[in-house]
Design a protein around this motif. Structure first.
Motif, PDB file in Angstrom:
ATOM      1  N   THR A  72       5.558  -3.241  -5.798  1.00  0.00           N
ATOM      2  CA  THR A  72       5.131  -4.582  -6.343  1.00  0.00           C
ATOM      3  C   THR A  72       5.867  -5.927  -6.077  1.00  0.00           C
ATOM      4  O   THR A  72       5.626  -7.041  -6.211  1.00  0.00           O
ATOM      5  N   GLN A  73       7.206  -5.513  -5.537  1.00  0.00           N
ATOM      6  CA  GLN A  73       8.245  -6.762  -5.250  1.00  0.00           C
ATOM      7  C   GLN A  73       8.386  -6.866  -3.830  1.00  0.00           C
ATOM      8  O   GLN A  73       9.096  -7.846  -3.528  1.00  0.00           O
ATOM      9  N   ALA A  74       7.606  -5.911  -2.915  1.00  0.00           N
ATOM     10  CA  ALA A  74       7.950  -6.253  -1.576  1.00  0.00           C
ATOM     11  C   ALA A  74       7.159  -7.145  -0.979  1.00  0.00           C
ATOM     12  O   ALA A  74       5.935  -7.048  -0.984  1.00  0.00           O
ATOM     13  N   ALA A  75       7.722  -7.854   0.114  1.00  0.00           N
ATOM     14  CA  ALA A  75       6.905  -8.424   1.262  1.00  0.00           C
ATOM     15  C   ALA A  75       6.770  -7.480   2.346  1.00  0.00           C
ATOM     16  O   ALA A  75       7.417  -6.532   2.653  1.00  0.00           O
ATOM     17  N   VAL A  76       5.307  -7.058   2.766  1.00  0.00           N
ATOM     18  CA  VAL A  76       4.898  -6.227   3.614  1.00  0.00           C
ATOM     19  C   VAL A  76       4.498  -6.909   5.021  1.00  0.00           C
ATOM     20  O   VAL A  76       3.688  -7.902   4.920  1.00  0.00           O
ATOM     21  N   TYR A  77       4.904  -6.503   6.010  1.00  0.00           N
ATOM     22  CA  TYR A  77       4.485  -7.154   7.298  1.00  0.00           C
ATOM     23  C   TYR A  77       3.659  -6.123   8.158  1.00  0.00           C
ATOM     24  O   TYR A  77       4.312  -4.811   8.192  1.00  0.00           O
ATOM     25  N   ASP A  81      -0.544 -12.988  -0.866  1.00  0.00           N
ATOM     26  CA  ASP A  81       0.753 -13.780  -0.591  1.00  0.00           C
ATOM     27  C   ASP A  81       1.931 -13.030  -0.385  1.00  0.00           C
ATOM     28  O   ASP A  81       2.982 -13.571   0.116  1.00  0.00           O
ATOM     29  N   ARG A  82       1.734 -11.658  -0.419  1.00  0.00           N
ATOM     30  CA  ARG A  82       2.966 -10.551   0.111  1.00  0.00           C
ATOM     31  C   ARG A  82       2.812  -9.966   1.353  1.00  0.00           C
ATOM     32  O   ARG A  82       3.662  -9.204   1.874  1.00  0.00           O
ATOM     33  N   ILE A  83       1.403 -10.092   1.766  1.00  0.00           N
ATOM     34  CA  ILE A  83       1.265  -8.927   3.215  1.00  0.00           C
ATOM     35  C   ILE A  83       0.987 -10.071   4.512  1.00  0.00           C
ATOM     36  O   ILE A  83       0.430 -10.923   4.123  1.00  0.00           O
ATOM     37  N   HIS A  84       1.639  -9.936   5.370  1.00  0.00           N
ATOM     38  CA  HIS A  84       1.490 -10.837   6.546  1.00  0.00           C
ATOM     39  C   HIS A  84       1.248 -10.065   7.927  1.00  0.00           C
ATOM     40  O   HIS A  84       1.873  -8.992   7.932  1.00  0.00           O
ATOM     41  N   ALA A 132      11.745  -0.883  -2.373  1.00  0.00           N
ATOM     42  CA  ALA A 132      11.587  -1.623  -1.316  1.00  0.00           C
ATOM     43  C   ALA A 132      11.356  -3.176  -1.379  1.00  0.00           C
ATOM     44  O   ALA A 132      10.477  -3.531  -2.307  1.00  0.00           O
ATOM     45  N   HIS A 133      12.246  -3.978  -0.813  1.00  0.00           N
ATOM     46  CA  HIS A 133      12.037  -5.509  -0.806  1.00  0.00           C
ATOM     47  C   HIS A 133      11.313  -5.776   0.460  1.00  0.00           C
ATOM     48  O   HIS A 133      10.632  -7.129   0.569  1.00  0.00           O
ATOM     49  N   LYS A 134      11.496  -5.149   1.619  1.00  0.00           N
ATOM     50  CA  LYS A 134      10.634  -5.626   2.809  1.00  0.00           C
ATOM     51  C   LYS A 134      10.488  -4.457   3.571  1.00  0.00           C
ATOM     52  O   LYS A 134      11.044  -3.603   3.980  1.00  0.00           O
ATOM     53  N   GLY A 186      -3.427  -1.501  12.404  1.00  0.00           N
ATOM     54  CA  GLY A 186      -4.798  -1.604  12.457  1.00  0.00           C
ATOM     55  C   GLY A 186      -5.421  -2.486  11.624  1.00  0.00           C
ATOM     56  O   GLY A 186      -5.288  -3.595  11.450  1.00  0.00           O
ATOM     57  N   SER A 187      -6.430  -1.701  10.514  1.00  0.00           N
ATOM     58  CA  SER A 187      -7.176  -2.429   9.625  1.00  0.00           C
ATOM     59  C   SER A 187      -6.353  -3.116   8.602  1.00  0.00           C
ATOM     60  O   SER A 187      -6.838  -3.929   7.699  1.00  0.00           O
ATOM     61  N   GLY A 188      -5.037  -2.719   8.355  1.00  0.00           N
ATOM     62  CA  GLY A 188      -4.213  -2.979   7.349  1.00  0.00           C
ATOM     63  C   GLY A 188      -4.116  -2.109   6.029  1.00  0.00           C
ATOM     64  O   GLY A 188      -3.701  -2.494   5.209  1.00  0.00           O
ATOM     65  N   ILE A 189      -4.975  -0.948   6.097  1.00  0.00           N
ATOM     66  CA  ILE A 189      -5.069   0.051   5.198  1.00  0.00           C
ATOM     67  C   ILE A 189      -3.656   0.438   4.446  1.00  0.00           C
ATOM     68  O   ILE A 189      -3.590   0.340   3.430  1.00  0.00           O
ATOM     69  N   MET A 190      -2.887   1.046   5.394  1.00  0.00           N
ATOM     70  CA  MET A 190      -1.455   1.260   4.700  1.00  0.00           C
ATOM     71  C   MET A 190      -0.674   0.208   4.297  1.00  0.00           C
ATOM     72  O   MET A 190      -0.114   0.409   3.243  1.00  0.00           O
ATOM     73  N   ALA A 191      -0.910  -0.901   4.722  1.00  0.00           N
ATOM     74  CA  ALA A 191       0.066  -2.263   4.415  1.00  0.00           C
ATOM     75  C   ALA A 191      -0.518  -2.554   3.010  1.00  0.00           C
ATOM     76  O   ALA A 191       0.088  -2.639   1.940  1.00  0.00           O
ATOM     77  N   LEU A 192      -1.716  -2.374   2.846  1.00  0.00           N
ATOM     78  CA  LEU A 192      -2.399  -2.509   1.435  1.00  0.00           C
ATOM     79  C   LEU A 192      -2.042  -1.420   0.431  1.00  0.00           C
ATOM     80  O   LEU A 192      -1.648  -1.955  -0.836  1.00  0.00           O
ATOM     81  N   MET A 193      -2.021  -0.317   1.021  1.00  0.00           N
ATOM     82  CA  MET A 193      -1.785   0.804  -0.100  1.00  0.00           C
ATOM     83  C   MET A 193      -0.226   0.682  -0.496  1.00  0.00           C
ATOM     84  O   MET A 193       0.089   0.932  -1.729  1.00  0.00           O
ATOM     85  N   VAL A 194       0.633   0.511   0.351  1.00  0.00           N
ATOM     86  CA  VAL A 194       2.296   0.245  -0.021  1.00  0.00           C
ATOM     87  C   VAL A 194       2.373  -1.041  -0.966  1.00  0.00           C
ATOM     88  O   VAL A 194       3.311  -0.967  -1.897  1.00  0.00           O
ATOM     89  N   ALA A 195       1.701  -2.044  -0.562  1.00  0.00           N
ATOM     90  CA  ALA A 195       1.853  -3.173  -1.447  1.00  0.00           C
ATOM     91  C   ALA A 195       1.315  -3.054  -2.724  1.00  0.00           C
ATOM     92  O   ALA A 195       1.915  -3.573  -3.811  1.00  0.00           O
ATOM     93  N   GLN A 196       0.497  -2.241  -3.049  1.00  0.00           N
ATOM     94  CA  GLN A 196      -0.099  -1.922  -4.583  1.00  0.00           C
ATOM     95  C   GLN A 196       1.114  -1.330  -5.313  1.00  0.00           C
ATOM     96  O   GLN A 196       1.314  -1.580  -6.360  1.00  0.00           O
ATOM     97  N   ARG A 197       1.905  -0.232  -4.597  1.00  0.00           N
ATOM     98  CA  ARG A 197       2.903   0.283  -5.408  1.00  0.00           C
ATOM     99  C   ARG A 197       4.245  -0.112  -5.201  1.00  0.00           C
ATOM    100  O   ARG A 197       4.892  -0.263  -6.183  1.00  0.00           O
TER     101      ARG A 197
END
Length: 263
Positions: free
Chosen positions: A63-68, A91-94, A41-43, A50-61
């Protein structure tokens, strides 16, 4: 994964504070964040982050994705921003404080996401808390299922993936509404307390086909039953209140867990 008395949940590569959030980090979010298919995934968008927990989890895996992350409740959105600012992927999560409905109507966002994930407010017709923010996070008054699917449909690319966790007792409604909005079922996993229990929630993945004939989808069906494919969170019934987590659950969370003995 470890938790302190100061409402800090620690993972291998990041930590999450949730003291300002009406909904704390819980099993539903951790399960979906671990299970979600995000490879390539790229986006990615997390609806109701919520707290951002899932955004952080998917950003870890991914590695090339921008996460909103989109979050309506102000305190939760601000805490998500803080958690992400302190993470390796700031720099990748907004995070955007906005309703999913309004965000999906922004022209430059429409049709640009490969994956949407959501741990949505799925309680309907249940007793409510005196805390308004908690009701917003748990009950579907502000984000009914039809509006969630309509918003996700606007945001996803054709053939994009929508993945969510949902109560088993409302599974038939999810099937019908997904068919209505052109989502095709791909896979699901029922969540049980132990192997002796029936599932109470189900994680599922759906693919958007904006050109599909929704009538045909409804007639075809996929005959998935949440009890057919399950994961038990605990290996056995608790002894003296102490959980014995299942090998399957530990394996699913392996990329994130700091130390099972700290849980």
């Amino acid at each position: 994964m470890g938790k302190s008395g100061n409402r800090i949940v620690r993972f291998q590569q990041f930590e999450v504070r949730d003291d300002a959030c009406a909904m704390k980090v819980g099993t539903d979010a951790v399960l979906l964040g671990s299970w979600a298919r995000v490879k390539g995934a790229h986006k990615i968008i997390d609806v109701g982050c919520g707290s951002g927990i899932m955004a952080l989890m998917v950003a870890q895996r991914a590695t090339q994705a921008a996460v909103y992350g989109v979050e309506l409740e102000e305190n939760a959105a601000n805490q998500a921003k803080q958690n992400i600012a302190n993470s390796p992927w700031n720099d990748r999560i907004h995070v955007i404080q906005e309703s999913a409905q309004a965000f999906s109507k922004i022209d430059i966002q429409a049709g640009t996401y490969d994956v949407a994930i959501s741990n949505p407010p799925y309680f309907h017709g249940k007793p409510k808390s005196p805390i308004a923010a908690r009701n917003m996070a748990r009950h579907d008054d502000f984000l009914p299922l039809s509006e969630l699917l309509e918003s996700v449909k606007r945001l996803l690319k054709d053939q994009g993936s929508f993945q969510l966790i949902w109560p088993v007792d409302r599974w038939a409604q999810l099937e019908a509404q997904c068919a209505r909005f052109g989502f095709k079922f791909e896979e699901g996993l029922g969540i049980c307390g132990t192997a002796e229990h029936l599932p109470t929630r189900v994680i599922s993945r759906w693919t958007l086909n904006s050109e599909s004939d929704t009538t045909a989808i409804e007639q075809q069906g996929h005959k998935f039953e949440p009890h057919q494919h399950t994961i038990a969170l605990e290996a056995t019934i608790r002894q003296n209140g102490s959980p014995q987590l299942s090998a399957e659950y530990k394996s699913l969370l392996k990329p994130y867990v700091l130390d099972w003995n700290e849980r």
